[in-house]
Design an enzyme around this catalytic site. Structure first.
Site, mmCIF file in Angstrom:
data_model
loop_
_atom_site.group_PDB
_atom_site.id
_atom_site.type_symbol
_atom_site.label_atom_id
_atom_site.label_comp_id
_atom_site.label_asym_id
_atom_site.label_seq_id
_atom_site.Cartn_x
_atom_site.Cartn_y
_atom_site.Cartn_z
ATOM 1 N N ASP A 30 0.965 -1.080 -0.134
ATOM 2 C CA ASP A 30 -0.235 0.422 -0.170
ATOM 3 C C ASP A 30 0.779 1.060 -0.145
ATOM 4 O OD1 ASP A 30 -3.203 0.540 0.947
ATOM 5 O OD2 ASP A 30 -1.921 1.940 1.075
ATOM 6 N N ASN A 85 -13.141 -2.952 2.750
ATOM 7 C CA ASN A 85 -13.735 -1.707 2.805
ATOM 8 C C ASN A 85 -14.247 -1.976 0.963
ATOM 9 O OD1 ASN A 85 -12.546 -0.728 4.566
ATOM 10 N ND2 ASN A 85 -11.150 0.090 4.264
ATOM 11 N N GLY A 91 -15.209 3.199 4.062
ATOM 12 C CA GLY A 91 -14.002 3.679 4.103
ATOM 13 C C GLY A 91 -13.411 3.362 2.557
ATOM 14 N N GLN A 92 -14.358 2.554 1.168
ATOM 15 C CA GLN A 92 -13.457 2.285 0.137
ATOM 16 C C GLN A 92 -13.067 3.498 -0.316
ATOM 17 O OE1 GLN A 92 -16.118 -0.272 -1.471
ATOM 18 N NE2 GLN A 92 -14.533 -0.688 -3.546
ATOM 19 N N SER A 93 -11.856 3.947 -0.864
ATOM 20 C CA SER A 93 -12.333 4.182 -2.013
ATOM 21 C C SER A 93 -11.896 3.821 -3.006
ATOM 22 C CB SER A 93 -10.578 5.646 -1.449
ATOM 23 O OG SER A 93 -9.724 4.881 -1.501
ATOM 24 N N HIS A 98 -10.496 -5.215 -2.975
ATOM 25 C CA HIS A 98 -9.103 -5.602 -2.967
ATOM 26 C C HIS A 98 -9.634 -6.098 -1.374
ATOM 27 C CE1 HIS A 98 -10.253 -1.008 -2.118
ATOM 28 N NE2 HIS A 98 -9.442 -1.297 -1.039
ATOM 29 N N HIS A 100 -6.836 -5.469 2.809
ATOM 30 C CA HIS A 100 -6.131 -5.016 2.876
ATOM 31 C C HIS A 100 -5.301 -6.079 4.045
ATOM 32 C CE1 HIS A 100 -6.914 -0.643 2.197
ATOM 33 N NE2 HIS A 100 -7.879 -1.092 2.180
HETATM 34 P P1 AMP Z 1 -9.388 1.970 0.087
HETATM 35 O O1 AMP Z 1 -9.776 2.737 0.838
HETATM 36 O O2 AMP Z 1 -10.453 0.507 0.914
HETATM 37 O O3 AMP Z 1 -10.539 1.658 -1.061
HETATM 38 O O4 AMP Z 1 -8.203 1.205 -0.644
HETATM 39 C C1 AMP Z 1 -7.289 2.212 -0.971
HETATM 40 C C2 AMP Z 1 -6.186 1.679 -0.892
HETATM 41 O O5 AMP Z 1 -5.758 1.990 -1.730
HETATM 42 C C3 AMP Z 1 -5.660 3.073 0.386
HETATM 43 O O6 AMP Z 1 -5.023 2.306 1.377
HETATM 44 C C4 AMP Z 1 -4.519 3.425 -0.783
HETATM 45 O O7 AMP Z 1 -3.449 3.634 0.192
HETATM 46 C C5 AMP Z 1 -4.184 2.771 -1.553
HETATM 47 N N1 AMP Z 1 -3.568 2.848 -3.087
HETATM 48 C C6 AMP Z 1 -4.311 4.148 -3.562
HETATM 49 N N2 AMP Z 1 -3.605 4.138 -4.797
HETATM 50 C C7 AMP Z 1 -2.523 2.908 -4.595
HETATM 51 C C8 AMP Z 1 -1.363 2.545 -5.826
HETATM 52 N N3 AMP Z 1 -0.958 3.315 -6.596
HETATM 53 N N4 AMP Z 1 0.024 1.917 -4.941
HETATM 54 C C9 AMP Z 1 -0.536 1.263 -4.170
HETATM 55 N N5 AMP Z 1 -1.718 1.463 -2.738
HETATM 56 C C10 AMP Z 1 -2.096 2.601 -3.624
#
Ligand code: AMP
Length: 112
Positions: A30, A85, A91-93, A98, A100
């Protein structure tokens, strides 16, 4: 999906620190770690999130969990947390399924 950042990582179009990969999934560090070890495990195939997974994805979802345990073992993590998430409110962004995988520190429960 063409505008999905994790699809781009899966295709090698965006660089990531890859720790594990097989025919179905890929695991990479991450970018913004929340623990000393913070790995993301994603399927190559674009699935928006767990709620969008189908019955036919059962084997894939199982493989992701087994890969998580394998990676944790390789990293020497006896204790770890595996989180998905699902949805903005959780908290999914990034809207590509995926998990964690986090370890190397103590985690609180309830997570809050
Ligand atoms: P979520 O908020 O559960 O959707 O998790 C998305 C995760 O992706 C976050 O922890 C970010 O830090 C991670 N993330 C976003 N872009 C990248 C990237 N290019 N390489 C590695 N991790 C990333």
């Amino acid at each position: 999906m063409s505008d999905c950042i994790f699809c781009k990582i899966a295709k090698g179009e965006i660089q990531a620190q890859i720790l594990y990969q097989d025919e179905d999934l890929i695991a990479f560090k991450d970018l913004n770690p929340q623990a000393p070890s913070h790995i993301l495990i994603i399927p190559f195939r674009h699935i928006e999130n767990l709620a969008a997974a189908q019955e036919q994805d059962a084997l894939l979802l199982g493989k992701i969990q087994l890969a998580a345990a394998k990676i944790a073992k390789e990293l020497g993590l006896k204790d770890f947390r595996l989180v998905a998430n699902n949805g903005k409110g959780a908290g999914q962004s990034v809207f590509h399924l995926h998990y964690h995988l986090m370890g190397g520190r103590r985690f609180l429960w309830p997570a809050g």
